[in-house]
Design a protein around this motif. Structure first.
Motif, PDB file in Angstrom:
ATOM      1  N   LEU A  47      50.590  12.747  52.991  1.00  0.00           N
ATOM      2  CA  LEU A  47      50.203  13.006  54.385  1.00  0.00           C
ATOM      3  C   LEU A  47      51.024  12.155  55.349  1.00  0.00           C
ATOM      4  CD1 LEU A  47      46.297  13.169  54.100  1.00  0.00           C
ATOM      5  CD2 LEU A  47      47.878  15.080  54.511  1.00  0.00           C
ATOM      6  N   ARG A  48      51.576  11.069  54.862  1.00  0.00           N
ATOM      7  CA  ARG A  48      52.343  10.142  55.714  1.00  0.00           C
ATOM      8  C   ARG A  48      53.841  10.447  55.721  1.00  0.00           C
ATOM      9  NH1 ARG A  48      48.481   6.202  56.541  1.00  0.00           N
ATOM     10  NH2 ARG A  48      47.048   5.874  54.820  1.00  0.00           N
ATOM     11  N   THR A  49      54.269  11.410  54.933  1.00  0.00           N
ATOM     12  CA  THR A  49      55.692  11.713  54.801  1.00  0.00           C
ATOM     13  C   THR A  49      56.163  12.646  55.903  1.00  0.00           C
ATOM     14  OG1 THR A  49      55.532  11.443  52.412  1.00  0.00           O
ATOM     15  CG2 THR A  49      57.453  12.653  53.253  1.00  0.00           C
ATOM     16  N   ARG A  50      57.173  12.223  56.605  1.00  0.00           N
ATOM     17  CA  ARG A  50      57.783  13.078  57.627  1.00  0.00           C
ATOM     18  C   ARG A  50      58.774  14.025  56.945  1.00  0.00           C
ATOM     19  NH1 ARG A  50      59.041   9.080  62.769  1.00  0.00           N
ATOM     20  NH2 ARG A  50      56.880   8.962  63.483  1.00  0.00           N
ATOM     21  N   PRO A  51      58.664  15.328  57.241  1.00  0.00           N
ATOM     22  CA  PRO A  51      59.578  16.281  56.609  1.00  0.00           C
ATOM     23  C   PRO A  51      61.023  16.104  57.055  1.00  0.00           C
ATOM     24  CG  PRO A  51      58.210  17.364  58.245  1.00  0.00           C
ATOM     25  CD  PRO A  51      57.711  15.964  58.126  1.00  0.00           C
ATOM     26  N   GLU A  52      61.187  15.525  58.211  1.00  0.00           N
ATOM     27  CA  GLU A  52      62.508  15.180  58.737  1.00  0.00           C
ATOM     28  C   GLU A  52      62.305  14.053  59.742  1.00  0.00           C
ATOM     29  OE1 GLU A  52      63.418  18.485  62.013  1.00  0.00           O
ATOM     30  OE2 GLU A  52      62.942  19.357  60.062  1.00  0.00           O
ATOM     31  N   PRO A  53      63.326  13.265  60.000  1.00  0.00           N
ATOM     32  CA  PRO A  53      63.142  12.083  60.855  1.00  0.00           C
ATOM     33  C   PRO A  53      62.569  12.369  62.245  1.00  0.00           C
ATOM     34  CG  PRO A  53      65.256  11.982  59.732  1.00  0.00           C
ATOM     35  CD  PRO A  53      64.680  13.346  59.445  1.00  0.00           C
TER      36      PRO A  53
END
Length: 183
Positions: A59-65
């Motif tokens: 849930l904390r992972t950004r798919p791109e910056p």
């Protein structure tokens, strides 16, 4: 990683469908917003519950910056619910109020969205959605035409702010899932 602040004026969503999420606020009756809000909150509930079960790091992972994580979007939706609860309250209680400024990007940084507890965010998102749904459900008759103003000069009635607002959580669900609004 930083996010470029969104400086677009999204009031155009009152006039035409969103080309990204496919939601068309121009055809929504303001009285339908409570149901749409509750339905959207349930979609967020399922999404977050699945993410929590899989392990909150996803849930904390950004798919791109330059794009928020699912948790950051969830925090934003929760906070939008609170902001619009206040704005609609001001419109019901005062004649022609100007809303206090709210910088969503500044709030995301100050409140450390991506460090918040997903279970608490989930509970608050659902609770604030229900509070706002109840507030909209309580509006009737001429109250829909009460006015208010954003600090950027955008003017709303309760009817238009309801339609304008509901695009936000629907659009952000699309941001996270890629699922367009199907009506």
């Amino acid at each position: 990683m930083t996010i470029t602040p969104d400086t677009k004026n999204w009031t155009w969503v009152l006039e035409r469908p969103c080309p990204e999420c496919a939601f068309d606020a121009s055809v929504i009756a303001p009285g339908d917003v409570p149901t749409l809000l509750r339905t959207n909150a349930e979609a967020w509930r399922a999404l977050l519950a699945a993410g929590i079960a899989a392990g909150p790091d996803g849930l904390r992972t950004r798919p791109e910056p330059a794009k928020w994580s699912p948790l950051e979007y969830s925090c934003h939706v929760r906070d939008c619910n609170e902001v619009y609860f206040t704005r609609v309250g001001l419109m019901l209680e005062q004649d022609d109020p100007q809303y206090p400024n709210w910088d969503q990007d500044e709030t995301a940084v100050a409140e450390k969205y991506n460090e918040q507890d997903p279970e608490q965010v989930l509970a608050a998102l659902v609770a604030t959605a229900e509070q706002l749904a109840e507030r909209f459900a309580g509006v009737s008759g001429e109250q829909w035409e009460r006015t208010g103003h954003r600090s950027d000069g955008s003017d709303f009635t309760i009817a238009t702010i309801a339609r304008y607002f509901i695009h936000d959580p629907i659009h952000h669900y699309w941001d996270v899932t890629g699922q367009q609004y199907a009506g």
